[in-house]
Design a protein around this motif. Structure first.
Motif, PDB file in Angstrom:
ATOM      1  N   LEU A 168      -3.664  -5.352  -9.081  1.00 28.65           N
ATOM      2  CA  LEU A 168      -2.490  -5.308  -8.206  1.00 28.65           C
ATOM      3  C   LEU A 168      -1.230  -4.947  -8.976  1.00 28.65           C
ATOM      4  O   LEU A 168      -0.359  -4.241  -8.455  1.00 28.65           O
ATOM      5  CB  LEU A 168      -2.314  -6.662  -7.509  1.00 28.65           C
ATOM      6  N   LEU A 169      -1.129  -5.422 -10.209  1.00 34.47           N
ATOM      7  CA  LEU A 169       0.031  -5.089 -11.030  1.00 34.47           C
ATOM      8  C   LEU A 169       0.077  -3.585 -11.309  1.00 34.47           C
ATOM      9  O   LEU A 169       1.127  -2.943 -11.170  1.00 34.47           O
ATOM     10  CB  LEU A 169      -0.011  -5.866 -12.347  1.00 34.47           C
ATOM     11  N   ALA A 170      -1.072  -3.025 -11.679  1.00 39.86           N
ATOM     12  CA  ALA A 170      -1.130  -1.586 -11.948  1.00 39.86           C
ATOM     13  C   ALA A 170      -0.821  -0.792 -10.690  1.00 39.86           C
ATOM     14  O   ALA A 170      -0.061   0.187 -10.722  1.00 39.86           O
ATOM     15  CB  ALA A 170      -2.504  -1.209 -12.495  1.00 39.86           C
ATOM     16  N   PHE A 171      -1.393  -1.221  -9.570  1.00 39.34           N
ATOM     17  CA  PHE A 171      -1.144  -0.518  -8.310  1.00 39.34           C
ATOM     18  C   PHE A 171       0.318  -0.649  -7.893  1.00 39.34           C
ATOM     19  O   PHE A 171       0.922   0.312  -7.396  1.00 39.34           O
ATOM     20  CB  PHE A 171      -2.050  -1.063  -7.210  1.00 39.34           C
ATOM     21  N   GLY A 172       0.878  -1.829  -8.092  1.00 38.03           N
ATOM     22  CA  GLY A 172       2.265  -2.055  -7.704  1.00 38.03           C
ATOM     23  C   GLY A 172       3.245  -1.165  -8.448  1.00 38.03           C
ATOM     24  O   GLY A 172       4.250  -0.727  -7.875  1.00 38.03           O
ATOM     25  N   THR A 173       2.937  -0.881  -9.713  1.00 32.54           N
ATOM     26  CA  THR A 173       3.853  -0.025 -10.468  1.00 32.54           C
ATOM     27  C   THR A 173       3.896   1.389  -9.908  1.00 32.54           C
ATOM     28  O   THR A 173       4.928   2.070 -10.022  1.00 32.54           O
ATOM     29  CB  THR A 173       3.441   0.047 -11.950  1.00 32.54           C
ATOM     30  N   THR A 174       2.794   1.839  -9.311  1.00 34.29           N
ATOM     31  CA  THR A 174       2.759   3.220  -8.799  1.00 34.29           C
ATOM     32  C   THR A 174       3.642   3.399  -7.568  1.00 34.29           C
ATOM     33  O   THR A 174       3.934   4.530  -7.188  1.00 34.29           O
ATOM     34  CB  THR A 174       1.321   3.640  -8.441  1.00 34.29           C
TER      35      THR A 174
ATOM     36  N   ALA B 275      10.642   1.736 -17.115  1.00 38.14           N
ATOM     37  CA  ALA B 275       9.722   0.808 -17.777  1.00 38.14           C
ATOM     38  C   ALA B 275       8.362   0.743 -17.090  1.00 38.14           C
ATOM     39  O   ALA B 275       7.400   0.213 -17.661  1.00 38.14           O
ATOM     40  CB  ALA B 275      10.340  -0.592 -17.804  1.00 38.14           C
ATOM     41  N   MET B 276       8.245   1.296 -15.883  1.00 39.44           N
ATOM     42  CA  MET B 276       7.024   1.151 -15.111  1.00 39.44           C
ATOM     43  C   MET B 276       5.771   1.736 -15.767  1.00 39.44           C
ATOM     44  O   MET B 276       4.695   1.123 -15.702  1.00 39.44           O
ATOM     45  CB  MET B 276       7.214   1.749 -13.713  1.00 39.44           C
TER      46      MET B 276
END
Length: 202
Positions: free
Chosen positions: A28-34, A137-138
């Protein structure tokens, strides 16, 4: 006391729910950054009316979105997977995590190339000539999430060894129901003793 706390912590870290939750959070963290801005582009003043352009991670690094979704599906698969299936899922998660980190670091290494498609759509000319591209920073956050996801895949392999092991019970545990026929056999034995003039209650 410290040893008991350490042992309890180790058991908690090996629980299936703990591993699954960690994988879900990293995915979810990786997806959220996109969904956030990865690149900020300053276009030539004479090229467009709006010189500033924000490029989301889903546009700058499309594979990251796909890898994150695959990882999320893998996390739910872990919750029901058997021993062999867990190995398959762990390999998929490892590839996805490394892929997220690799693609994200590529964006930080060459942000102009990553922003080129978005710049082309904005000014109608392919390439990023004359544009100034800065990185937020994403991408770094996504790269960190990818590395942690890869680590979680290794964690899954190690912790998964203790899942599904059958517990060993005593052959006749205290309070267990008597085996079929046991009570009947006892009644017959008492009756035989009574017929021979013995007191079966002794």
């Amino acid at each position: 006391m410290a040893a008991e706390l350490g042992a309890e912590r180790a058991v908690r870290l090996k629980r299936r729910g703990t591993v699954v939750m960690a994988i879900v959070l990293m995915a979810l963290l990786a997806f959220g950054t996109t969904t956030q801005t990865w690149l900020t582009v300053s276009l030539p003043q004479d090229a467009v009316q709006t010189p500033d352009l924000d490029v989301a991670g889903s546009d700058a690094a499309t594979p990251v979105t796909a890898f994150a979704l695959v990882s999320l599906a893998g996390a739910f698969a872990v919750s029901i997977a058997g021993r062999i299936a867990r190995w398959v899922v762990a390999i998929i998660l490892l590839v996805a995590g490394v892929g997220i980190a690799f693609v994200s670091l590529q964006v930080t290494g060459d942000p102009t190339a990553a922003a080129a498609p978005s710049i082309g759509e904005a000014i109608g000319i392919s390439g990023g000539a004359g544009a100034t591209v800065t990185t937020t920073a994403m991408p770094w956050v996504a790269a960190g999430a990818g590395l942690l996801l890869a680590a979680a895949a290794v964690w899954l392999i190690i912790a998964g060894r203790s899942w599904g092991q059958t517990r060993r019970y005593e052959k006749n545990p205290q309070g267990a129901a008597p085996a079929p026929g046991t009570a009947h056999a006892g009644e017959i034995d008492s009756w035989d003793r009574l017929t021979h003039g013995e007191d079966p209650t002794r």
